[in-house]
Design an enzyme around this catalytic site. Structure first.
Site, PDB file in Angstrom:
ATOM      1  N   ARG A 175       0.830  -1.211   0.000  1.00 31.25           N
ATOM      2  CA  ARG A 175       0.000   0.000   0.000  1.00 31.25           C
ATOM      3  C   ARG A 175       0.867   1.264   0.000  1.00 31.25           C
ATOM      4  NH1 ARG A 175      -2.503   1.451   4.400  1.00 31.25           N
ATOM      5  NH2 ARG A 175      -2.652  -0.653   5.264  1.00 31.25           N
ATOM      6  N   TYR A 214     -15.911  18.628 -14.133  1.00 31.26           N
ATOM      7  CA  TYR A 214     -16.472  17.277 -14.108  1.00 31.26           C
ATOM      8  C   TYR A 214     -17.541  17.172 -13.008  1.00 31.26           C
ATOM      9  CZ  TYR A 214     -16.547  12.307 -12.901  1.00 31.26           C
ATOM     10  OH  TYR A 214     -16.937  11.036 -12.578  1.00 31.26           O
ATOM     11  N   ASP A 256      -7.315  20.008 -14.050  1.00 25.67           N
ATOM     12  CA  ASP A 256      -7.680  18.685 -14.538  1.00 25.67           C
ATOM     13  C   ASP A 256      -7.376  18.666 -16.039  1.00 25.67           C
ATOM     14  OD1 ASP A 256      -9.017  16.405 -15.496  1.00 25.67           O
ATOM     15  OD2 ASP A 256     -10.474  16.479 -13.869  1.00 25.67           O
ATOM     16  N   LYS A 298      -9.069   7.580 -18.956  1.00 25.42           N
ATOM     17  CA  LYS A 298      -9.553   8.129 -20.228  1.00 25.42           C
ATOM     18  C   LYS A 298      -8.480   8.020 -21.322  1.00 25.42           C
ATOM     19  CE  LYS A 298     -13.397   9.300 -18.124  1.00 25.42           C
ATOM     20  NZ  LYS A 298     -13.209   8.903 -16.748  1.00 25.42           N
TER      21      LYS A 298
HETATM   22  C1  PLP Z   1     -12.475  15.496 -16.518  1.00 25.79           C
HETATM   23  C2  PLP Z   1     -12.598  14.338 -15.580  1.00 25.79           C
HETATM   24  N1  PLP Z   1     -11.864  14.341 -14.452  1.00 25.79           N
HETATM   25  C3  PLP Z   1     -11.933  13.336 -13.574  1.00 25.79           C
HETATM   26  C4  PLP Z   1     -12.775  12.261 -13.781  1.00 25.79           C
HETATM   27  C5  PLP Z   1     -12.837  11.160 -12.760  1.00 25.79           C
HETATM   28  O1  PLP Z   1     -12.045  10.116 -13.197  1.00 25.79           O
HETATM   29  P1  PLP Z   1     -12.313   8.569 -12.795  1.00 25.79           P
HETATM   30  O2  PLP Z   1     -13.568   8.168 -13.485  1.00 25.79           O
HETATM   31  O3  PLP Z   1     -11.081   7.897 -13.287  1.00 25.79           O
HETATM   32  O4  PLP Z   1     -12.458   8.547 -11.326  1.00 25.79           O
HETATM   33  C6  PLP Z   1     -13.539  12.204 -14.946  1.00 25.79           C
HETATM   34  C7  PLP Z   1     -14.435  11.057 -15.184  1.00 25.79           C
HETATM   35  O5  PLP Z   1     -15.242  11.069 -16.069  1.00 25.79           O
HETATM   36  C8  PLP Z   1     -13.454  13.274 -15.866  1.00 25.79           C
HETATM   37  O6  PLP Z   1     -14.189  13.285 -16.991  1.00 25.79           O
END
Ligand code: PLP
Length: 395
Positions: free
Chosen positions: A53, A105, A176, A201
């Site tokens: 971990r 998001y 992000d 993604k």
């Molecule tokens: C722009 C963005 N940031 C963060 C996330 C969260 O990522 P995860 O689904 O890997 O937790 C997403 C998920 O769709 C996203 O579109």
């Protein structure tokens, strides 16, 4: 607290994605890294590993790769993108005011709303493209959370100015960079202290793994992030980490094709009578097109949104009628995905017919033709056979 971004490498990012994170593979000379699965390590080992971990070679390899590509000083991987964002909030947002882009998001906004309702922080939503609004909101804030491409209208914030404004107000900036990837934007080079990726993604790229990462140029923040990972326990799986690195190898070729198709779709979809508006930063009528052209290197990304002239049920019917596009949430994979966004809590403000498109690596004309037949089928007008003249195969 920020260190300077590391010197840009003379080797292009297209080459670096293929090799980033690789190191010598012992005596075997194996080109592909091994996948060590052990979570237990004998005391006194040369690396100082104690328990799975806390450390693991797979994580370290991916972290080296992401640090290189974002031109930062270090990275910490997490079990998902939202776990990475939650770790940053836990470390530097709890007890403080957090400013977040209104079109960030939905999961990020939901998390902050939940924490705010629980009295653990305060949250202010801003239009991140309005620098005056960002400046006002950042007064007294500890953390500014924005995205390199907003969701789902693909807004573009001036990342350099936002980071400067936050810095002057004493706040740190987390960008992000999931939608743009470091191939198009490197927020640390623009002054942000922290970058987050949902590696699930574009970097993973194949809809088969969940993983997140924070990259930073502030090395002093790394121990706190690692502590969060180890003790809140949102650790990435070893296989997922290995797969993410394999996905990364083809990021440049995938993304280049996806961008070329997105450009073509953006241009052609505007001619479909059933489409009232196309949102894509590469189009001259996008409100931040000029900024995007300056800020994004080599392309405007492979996400777009179309506004259909219809109600929610008809737009859902269009999404259900496509044969190549999959009606599903997520993005960045080799398969093209579409979905009506106002179906989600937090996105009801959007027009009912707004459909987000994540362009995959299929043939662009097939993708256009598929959207066209779906529009025709529900009584909105596509392009007939303008696109390729060939009927789509059934099924
Ligand atoms: C722009 C963005 N940031 C963060 C996330 C969260 O990522 P995860 O689904 O890997 O937790 C997403 C998920 O769709 C996203 O579109």
């Amino acid at each position: 607290m920020s260190g300077a971004p590391s010197d840009p490498s003379p080797v292009s990012l297209a080459t670096r994605v293929v090799h980033a994170g690789n190191g010598p593979e012992g005596e075997s000379g194996a080109l592909v890294p091994a996948l060590p699965m052990s979570i237990v390590f004998g005391h006194g080992n040369a690396r100082g590993y104690a328990y799975g971990r806390d450390h693991n070679e797979n994580w370290e390899r991916l972290e080296r790769a992401l640090t290189d590509l974002e031109e930062g000083q270090g990275a910490v991987t997490f079990g998902s993108g939202i776990a990475a964002i939650a770790a940053v909030v836990e470390c530097w947002g709890i007890g403080h005011k957090i400013v977040v882009a209104r079109d960030a998001y939905t999961g990020t906004r939901e998390l902050l709303q939940h924490l705010t309702e629980a009295g653990r922080c305060t949250t202010e939503l801003v239009d991140a493209t309005d620098l005056d609004e960002v400046a006002r909101a950042c007064q007294g804030a500890a953390l500014l959370l924005i995205e390199s491409l907003g969701n789902p209208l693909l807004t573009v914030a001036d990342l350099r100015r936002c980071a400067e404004i936050a810095h002057e107000a004493g706040a740190i900036t987390l960008v992000d960079n999931t939608f743009a990837t470091p191939l198009l934007v490197q927020p640390l080079r623009l002054g942000a202290e922290l970058v987050v990726h949902s590696v699930s993604k574009y970097i993973g790229g194949h809809s088969d793994l969940m993983l997140g990462a924070i990259v930073t140029n502030a090395t002093a923040r790394l121990p706190e992030l690692r502590y969060q990972r180890a003790n809140a326990g949102a650790i990435p799986g070893q296989l997922e980490t290995w797969l993410a690195l394999r996905g990364l190898r083809t990021l440049d070729v995938r993304l280049r094709r996806q961008i070329a198709s997105a450009d073509r779709l953006a241009e052609r979809l505007g001619d479909f009578p059933g489409v009232v508006r196309v949102h894509y930063p590469g189009l001259a009528d996008h409100p931040q097109h000029d900024l995007a052209a300056r800020q994004m290197a080599g392309g405007f990304g492979a996400m777009l949104a179309i506004e259909l002239d219809c109600d929610a049920a008809t737009a859902e019917a269009v999404c259900a009628a496509t044969k190549i596009w999959t009606n599903a949430t997520s993005l960045g994979s080799v398969e093209s995905l579409l979905e009506r966004r106002a179906r989600w809590a937090g996105e009801e403000y959007l027009p009912p017919g707004l459909v987000r498109l994540s362009v995959g690596v299929e043939d662009a004309d097939d993708l256009l033709q598929d959207l066209s037949q779906a529009l025709d089928l529900v009584g909105l007008t596509g392009a007939g056979n303008l696109v390729s003249g060939e009927p789509l195969p059934a099924g």
